[in-house]
Scaffold this motif. Structure first.
Motif, mmCIF file in Angstrom:
data_model
loop_
_atom_site.group_PDB
_atom_site.id
_atom_site.type_symbol
_atom_site.label_atom_id
_atom_site.label_comp_id
_atom_site.label_asym_id
_atom_site.label_seq_id
_atom_site.Cartn_x
_atom_site.Cartn_y
_atom_site.Cartn_z
ATOM 1 N N ALA A 1 -65.877 -33.012 -25.475
ATOM 2 C CA ALA A 1 -66.913 -34.142 -25.114
ATOM 3 C C ALA A 1 -67.675 -33.179 -23.838
ATOM 4 C CB ALA A 1 -66.221 -35.215 -24.322
ATOM 5 N N TYR A 2 -67.088 -32.535 -23.215
ATOM 6 C CA TYR A 2 -67.881 -31.641 -22.192
ATOM 7 C C TYR A 2 -68.969 -30.548 -22.622
ATOM 8 C CZ TYR A 2 -69.087 -29.433 -17.696
ATOM 9 O OH TYR A 2 -69.431 -29.035 -16.560
ATOM 10 N N LEU A 3 -68.416 -30.039 -23.742
ATOM 11 C CA LEU A 3 -69.234 -28.989 -24.358
ATOM 12 C C LEU A 3 -70.501 -29.714 -25.212
ATOM 13 C CD1 LEU A 3 -66.694 -26.674 -26.057
ATOM 14 C CD2 LEU A 3 -68.665 -25.923 -24.567
ATOM 15 N N LEU A 4 -70.156 -30.940 -25.766
ATOM 16 C CA LEU A 4 -71.409 -31.793 -26.314
ATOM 17 C C LEU A 4 -72.260 -32.257 -25.278
ATOM 18 C CD1 LEU A 4 -69.172 -33.785 -29.081
ATOM 19 C CD2 LEU A 4 -70.843 -31.690 -29.354
ATOM 20 N N TRP A 5 -71.802 -32.519 -23.987
ATOM 21 C CA TRP A 5 -72.775 -33.104 -23.038
ATOM 22 C C TRP A 5 -73.609 -31.966 -22.651
ATOM 23 C CZ3 TRP A 5 -72.345 -31.611 -17.829
ATOM 24 C CH2 TRP A 5 -73.355 -32.499 -16.855
ATOM 25 N N LEU A 6 -72.748 -30.552 -22.464
ATOM 26 C CA LEU A 6 -73.791 -29.478 -22.146
ATOM 27 C C LEU A 6 -74.870 -29.341 -23.203
ATOM 28 C CD1 LEU A 6 -71.133 -27.130 -20.540
ATOM 29 C CD2 LEU A 6 -72.807 -28.218 -19.324
ATOM 30 N N ALA A 7 -74.410 -29.447 -24.497
ATOM 31 C CA ALA A 7 -75.324 -29.328 -25.568
ATOM 32 C C ALA A 7 -76.668 -30.241 -25.341
ATOM 33 C CB ALA A 7 -74.693 -29.354 -26.969
ATOM 34 N N LEU B 1 -60.321 -27.651 -18.954
ATOM 35 C CA LEU B 1 -60.131 -28.509 -20.124
ATOM 36 C C LEU B 1 -59.734 -27.977 -21.402
ATOM 37 C CD1 LEU B 1 -63.335 -30.750 -19.378
ATOM 38 C CD2 LEU B 1 -60.977 -31.541 -18.955
ATOM 39 N N ASN B 2 -59.458 -26.473 -21.147
ATOM 40 C CA ASN B 2 -58.964 -25.913 -22.241
ATOM 41 C C ASN B 2 -57.652 -25.891 -22.564
ATOM 42 O OD1 ASN B 2 -58.739 -23.836 -24.365
ATOM 43 N ND2 ASN B 2 -60.012 -22.184 -23.324
ATOM 44 N N PRO B 3 -57.089 -26.382 -23.571
ATOM 45 C CA PRO B 3 -55.524 -26.424 -23.651
ATOM 46 C C PRO B 3 -55.074 -25.090 -24.228
ATOM 47 C CG PRO B 3 -56.614 -27.608 -25.533
ATOM 48 C CD PRO B 3 -57.725 -27.237 -24.340
ATOM 49 N N LYS B 4 -55.690 -24.264 -24.825
ATOM 50 C CA LYS B 4 -55.300 -23.005 -25.144
ATOM 51 C C LYS B 4 -55.002 -22.000 -24.061
ATOM 52 C CE LYS B 4 -56.843 -20.959 -28.716
ATOM 53 N NZ LYS B 4 -57.819 -20.315 -29.783
ATOM 54 N N ALA B 5 -55.934 -22.071 -22.864
ATOM 55 C CA ALA B 5 -55.518 -21.322 -21.643
ATOM 56 C C ALA B 5 -54.141 -21.926 -21.199
ATOM 57 C CB ALA B 5 -56.654 -21.715 -20.845
ATOM 58 N N ALA B 6 -53.944 -23.227 -21.145
ATOM 59 C CA ALA B 6 -52.959 -23.782 -20.433
ATOM 60 C C ALA B 6 -51.410 -23.531 -21.245
ATOM 61 C CB ALA B 6 -53.004 -25.451 -20.464
ATOM 62 N N LEU B 7 -51.816 -23.330 -22.659
ATOM 63 C CA LEU B 7 -50.601 -22.898 -23.640
ATOM 64 C C LEU B 7 -50.122 -21.488 -23.459
ATOM 65 C CD1 LEU B 7 -51.704 -24.879 -26.738
ATOM 66 C CD2 LEU B 7 -49.662 -25.134 -25.443
ATOM 67 N N PHE B 8 -51.323 -20.489 -23.003
ATOM 68 C CA PHE B 8 -50.863 -19.281 -22.799
ATOM 69 C C PHE B 8 -49.906 -19.141 -21.616
ATOM 70 C CE2 PHE B 8 -50.994 -15.156 -20.406
ATOM 71 C CZ PHE B 8 -51.412 -14.429 -21.235
ATOM 72 N N PHE B 9 -50.081 -20.007 -20.642
ATOM 73 C CA PHE B 9 -48.939 -19.925 -19.753
ATOM 74 C C PHE B 9 -47.802 -20.675 -19.904
ATOM 75 C CE2 PHE B 9 -53.232 -19.497 -17.289
ATOM 76 C CZ PHE B 9 -53.028 -18.059 -16.689
ATOM 77 N N ILE B 10 -47.857 -21.288 -20.810
ATOM 78 C CA ILE B 10 -46.422 -22.338 -20.892
ATOM 79 C C ILE B 10 -45.723 -21.425 -22.071
ATOM 80 C CG2 ILE B 10 -45.767 -24.540 -21.914
ATOM 81 C CD1 ILE B 10 -48.175 -25.438 -20.718
ATOM 82 N N GLY C 1 -68.229 -26.868 -29.678
ATOM 83 C CA GLY C 1 -67.577 -27.847 -29.234
ATOM 84 C C GLY C 1 -66.648 -28.220 -30.607
ATOM 85 N N VAL C 2 -67.267 -28.134 -32.028
ATOM 86 C CA VAL C 2 -66.381 -28.314 -33.115
ATOM 87 C C VAL C 2 -65.449 -27.282 -33.244
ATOM 88 C CG1 VAL C 2 -66.598 -28.480 -35.511
ATOM 89 C CG2 VAL C 2 -68.583 -29.561 -34.095
ATOM 90 N N TRP C 3 -66.122 -26.176 -33.111
ATOM 91 C CA TRP C 3 -64.953 -24.851 -33.050
ATOM 92 C C TRP C 3 -63.834 -25.027 -32.210
ATOM 93 C CZ3 TRP C 3 -66.239 -19.188 -31.235
ATOM 94 C CH2 TRP C 3 -65.262 -18.551 -31.377
ATOM 95 N N PHE C 4 -63.851 -25.602 -30.916
ATOM 96 C CA PHE C 4 -63.115 -25.849 -29.987
ATOM 97 C C PHE C 4 -62.118 -26.762 -30.675
ATOM 98 C CE2 PHE C 4 -61.362 -27.748 -26.250
ATOM 99 C CZ PHE C 4 -61.072 -26.849 -25.260
#
Length: 214
Positions: free
Chosen positions: A91-97, A130-139, A206-209
């Motif tokens: 949603a944030y990426l689409l808002w920036l778009a 807001l990037n779950p992939k970044a959080a998953l790296f640490f987890i 955003g769609v890729w994300f």
């Protein structure tokens, strides 16, 4: 001191070297952060790109700290939290778009004012939080490189700091390379066309994300 010995011991092991290589490969793999930074730097210039990198670095550091104090447990107890992060990020990426499409991120040949740099810093920070992939790296990834026979806290600190450092270096290189196109983009009527293309590409990211984190 025990903590210093734990850090020194980890640095001297193949485990740490393997972690650094893993982190580098992950950061060199194309993803939403890389694409967004390249677009930002090409359309807005090097200074905006560097401000965004600073925001991303702070976001990574916050996620690392959060994982150390219980993010992993939250992910286990409430998996839906990561879906919420994913949808919020899209949603944030689409808002920036939309902002880019309507002209609020107008490309200009003039230098970007300092107050605008703060906005790009915040964009980088929020996108990474807001990037779950970044959080998953640490987890999911980082714990595999911890020596359970030694003090865990200093190891987590070292590995997290190393990852943030590698990610930041890769991002700075991306910004420096992509910003080379800024002067060409800023000439004549190209800026209007590029702004619209920027908006479409942001929506695509955003769609890729959404797909890549599903």
């Amino acid at each position: 001191m025990p903590m210093q010995r734990a850090i020194s011991g980890l640095v001297l092991t193949d485990l740490y070297t393997s972690f650094l290589l893993t982190a580098l490969v992950i950061e060199l793999t194309p993803g939403p952060n890389m694409a967004w930074l390249a677009l930002t730097s090409a359309s807005q210039g090097r200074r905006s790109g560097f401000a965004a990198v600073a925001g991303i670095a702070l976001g990574l550091a916050i996620l690392a700290a959060a994982s150390a104090i219980g993010l992993a447990e939250l992910a286990t107890r409430w998996p839906a939290a990561f879906n919420l992060l994913r949808y919020a990020g899209v949603a944030y990426l689409l808002w920036l778009a939309w902002k880019a499409w309507t002209g609020e991120n107008e490309v200009s040949p003039d230098a970007v004012p300092d107050n605008k740099l703060g906005a790009w810093f915040r964009h980088g920070l929020l996108l990474n939080l807001l990037n779950p992939k970044a959080a998953l790296f640490f987890i999911a990834v980082l714990p595999a490189y911890i020596d359970q026979g030694s003090h865990v806290a200093p190891q987590v600190t070292l590995l997290s700091a190393s990852y943030v450092g590698i990610a930041t270096l890769v991002h700075l290189i991306i910004v420096a390379l992509a910003a080379q196109a800024h002067a060409w983009i800023s000439v004549g009527n190209r800026s209007h066309l590029v702004r619209r293309m920027f908006a479409i590409l942001l929506a695509g990211i955003g769609v890729w994300f959404l797909i890549s984190t599903g």
